[in-house]
Design a protein around this motif. Sequence first.
Motif, PDB file in Angstrom:
ATOM      1  N   ALA A   1       2.959  11.274  -0.419  1.00 56.81           N
ATOM      2  CA  ALA A   1       1.775  10.875   0.357  1.00 56.81           C
ATOM      3  C   ALA A   1       1.998  11.288   1.806  1.00 56.81           C
ATOM      4  CB  ALA A   1       1.577   9.361   0.271  1.00 56.81           C
TER       5      ALA A   1
ATOM      6  N   GLU B   1      -7.703   8.609  -0.980  1.00 55.18           N
ATOM      7  CA  GLU B   1      -7.453   9.709  -1.934  1.00 55.18           C
ATOM      8  C   GLU B   1      -7.976  11.049  -1.402  1.00 55.18           C
ATOM      9  OE1 GLU B   1      -5.597  10.013  -4.441  1.00 55.18           O
ATOM     10  OE2 GLU B   1      -5.057   7.889  -4.506  1.00 55.18           O
TER      11      GLU B   1
ATOM     12  N   PRO C   1      -4.394   3.381   0.618  1.00 56.77           N
ATOM     13  CA  PRO C   1      -4.389   4.852   0.595  1.00 56.77           C
ATOM     14  C   PRO C   1      -5.798   5.427   0.484  1.00 56.77           C
ATOM     15  CG  PRO C   1      -2.989   3.931  -1.148  1.00 56.77           C
ATOM     16  CD  PRO C   1      -3.695   2.790  -0.525  1.00 56.77           C
TER      17      PRO C   1
ATOM     18  N   ILE D   1       1.661   9.800   5.530  1.00 57.40           N
ATOM     19  CA  ILE D   1       1.473   8.545   6.267  1.00 57.40           C
ATOM     20  C   ILE D   1       1.105   8.916   7.701  1.00 57.40           C
ATOM     21  CG2 ILE D   1       2.602   6.420   7.035  1.00 57.40           C
ATOM     22  CD1 ILE D   1       4.516   6.832   4.566  1.00 57.40           C
TER      23      ILE D   1
ATOM     24  N   ASN E   1       0.810  -1.230   0.000  1.00 60.71           N
ATOM     25  CA  ASN E   1       0.000   0.000   0.000  1.00 60.71           C
ATOM     26  C   ASN E   1       0.843   1.281   0.000  1.00 60.71           C
ATOM     27  OD1 ASN E   1      -2.637  -1.102  -0.100  1.00 60.71           O
ATOM     28  ND2 ASN E   1      -2.423  -1.736   2.028  1.00 60.71           N
ATOM     29  N   PHE E   2       2.146   1.140   0.267  1.00 57.70           N
ATOM     30  CA  PHE E   2       3.044   2.301   0.159  1.00 57.70           C
ATOM     31  C   PHE E   2       3.382   2.636  -1.292  1.00 57.70           C
ATOM     32  CE2 PHE E   2       4.893   1.508   4.634  1.00 57.70           C
ATOM     33  CZ  PHE E   2       4.192   2.572   5.182  1.00 57.70           C
TER      34      PHE E   2
ATOM     35  N   VAL F   1       2.377   3.996  -3.810  1.00 55.53           N
ATOM     36  CA  VAL F   1       1.605   4.975  -4.578  1.00 55.53           C
ATOM     37  C   VAL F   1       2.592   5.800  -5.392  1.00 55.53           C
ATOM     38  CG1 VAL F   1      -0.300   5.183  -2.920  1.00 55.53           C
ATOM     39  CG2 VAL F   1       1.692   6.653  -2.675  1.00 55.53           C
TER      40      VAL F   1
ATOM     41  N   LYS G   1       7.502  11.478   0.930  1.00 54.12           N
ATOM     42  CA  LYS G   1       6.352  11.104   1.752  1.00 54.12           C
ATOM     43  C   LYS G   1       6.609  11.692   3.139  1.00 54.12           C
ATOM     44  CE  LYS G   1       5.084   6.855  -0.674  1.00 54.12           C
ATOM     45  NZ  LYS G   1       6.017   6.949  -1.825  1.00 54.12           N
TER      46      LYS G   1
ATOM     47  N   PRO H   1      -2.506  11.418  -1.323  1.00 50.16           N
ATOM     48  CA  PRO H   1      -3.252  10.457  -0.513  1.00 50.16           C
ATOM     49  C   PRO H   1      -2.734  10.331   0.924  1.00 50.16           C
ATOM     50  CG  PRO H   1      -1.921   9.337  -2.173  1.00 50.16           C
ATOM     51  CD  PRO H   1      -1.760  10.789  -2.422  1.00 50.16           C
ATOM     52  N   VAL H   2      -3.631   9.856   1.795  1.00 53.49           N
ATOM     53  CA  VAL H   2      -3.257   9.568   3.189  1.00 53.49           C
ATOM     54  C   VAL H   2      -3.149   8.047   3.328  1.00 53.49           C
ATOM     55  CG1 VAL H   2      -3.984   9.722   5.609  1.00 53.49           C
ATOM     56  CG2 VAL H   2      -4.559  11.578   4.017  1.00 53.49           C
ATOM     57  N   ILE H   3      -2.022   7.584   3.845  1.00 51.00           N
ATOM     58  CA  ILE H   3      -1.859   6.133   4.046  1.00 51.00           C
ATOM     59  C   ILE H   3      -1.797   5.855   5.556  1.00 51.00           C
ATOM     60  CG2 ILE H   3      -0.465   4.094   3.513  1.00 51.00           C
ATOM     61  CD1 ILE H   3       0.737   5.626   1.151  1.00 51.00           C
TER      62      ILE H   3
ATOM     63  N   CYS I   1     -10.296   8.564   8.828  1.00 57.11           N
ATOM     64  CA  CYS I   1      -9.021   7.901   9.140  1.00 57.11           C
ATOM     65  C   CYS I   1      -9.037   7.392  10.577  1.00 57.11           C
ATOM     66  CB  CYS I   1      -7.855   8.880   9.002  1.00 57.11           C
ATOM     67  SG  CYS I   1      -7.290   8.994   7.341  1.00 57.11           S
TER      68      CYS I   1
END
Length: 272
Positions: free
Chosen positions: A94, A234, A232, A96, A87-88, A90, A168, A200-202, A250
């Motif tokens: 981003a 969006e 992630p 995290i 999932n990292f 992207v 990131k 995006p937020v992971i 989140c």
Amino acid sequence: MELGWLLWGAAVLLLLHLLMELSPAVNFVLRIGFYYVLCIVCSGLTAPVCLLVNGGRTVKNMRIIKTVVKSFKYFFGLRFEVKGLENFDVEGPAIIVSNHQSILDMMGLMEVLPDGCVQVGKKELMYAGTVGLITYLGGVIFINRKSTTSAKMVMAEVAKTMTADNVKVWVYPEGTRNCTGDLLPFKKGAFHLAVQAQVPVIPVVYSSFTTFYNPKKNLFTSGKIKVEVLPPIETKGLTSDDVSDLTDRCYNIMRETLFRLSGRSGEGKDSS
Ligand SMILES: CCCCCCCCCCCCCCC(=O)SCCNC(=O)CCNC(=O)[C@H](O)C(C)(C)COP(=O)(O)OP(=O)(O)OC[C@H]1O[C@@H](n2cnc3c(N)ncnc32)[C@H](O)[C@@H]1OP(=O)(O)O
Ligand SMILES: CCCCCCCC/C=C\CCCCCCCC(=O)OC[C@@H](O)COP(=O)(O)O
């Protein structure tokens, strides 16, 4: 003479071992003290390597720091079970976000840290001797938590530069350590940052440490930590009006995951 020193050494080690067995407080102080010493000494040894290899403050140094810190777990009998690293992957930058339980989190952070990723940290870390030096060299973004205006200005600057620099950014949205097995309410800085930069937020979740680490109970034993990197979320097209919803979303996903990973299934739903 040499045999004498050897016997003295063995006697001291035996005494320490007995004290650790007899007193949880001694065990805790020695283990956490050793962690501090390890951080300070390894930072002091790693800083010149970073300077020699990369010349100064750059995110590239995080690779070197990561390699060193990843060996710490063996000293403390900690094991990490990691899921979702894909999932990292992207494209581009981003934000995290992860839960923050203890200074031990640094080991969990380095266990999964993707390349080109810097953390947001409190500015007091900069003055922590060799640890301050290594965090500076690694590119950590320092914020002043006592001044909202200044912290927001730093974050706004990061929002502008992170796309150009293709980095990131790792933020602990609880804003402080919390080892209760639950999450503190999230601060919104990370989510403003994600929306401003349209990245995006992971979410990354670490299972609760409470079964093996609890400073209030002088508990610090070996243990297993489950880590999950979540898909992630969006933010393209979102505006500052959407930040509260994004934060809540989140928070709920991470709380649910925290309880699941810590064996407290079903408790996390819709409870922001
Ligand atoms: C070899 C050995 C080596 C060792 C090497 C180690 C290397 C690794 C180092 C790892 C470092 C890790 C360090 C971890 C930490 O230090 S955690 C502590 C610091 N981090 C944080 O605090 C991040 C989370 N905090 C936030 O995001 C906050 O929101 C913050 C931006 C800091 C501001 O906080 P605060 O002053 O408390 O204000 P509020 O959060 O209450 O916000 C006030 C209102 O402002 C709005 N807001 C917030 N941010 C923004 C923004 N960027 N832009 C616009 N508006 C913003 C927020 O929404 C509030 O308004 P409303 O109430 O919503 O109307
Ligand atoms: C010359 C000065 C010498 C000072 C020596 C300082 C010793 C510090 C040494 C080692 C500590 C290792 C810590 C590694 C970094 C971990 C980062 C961290 O977890 O910071 C906590 C911060 O997120 C939240 O702080 P609070 O919970 O709000 O508080």
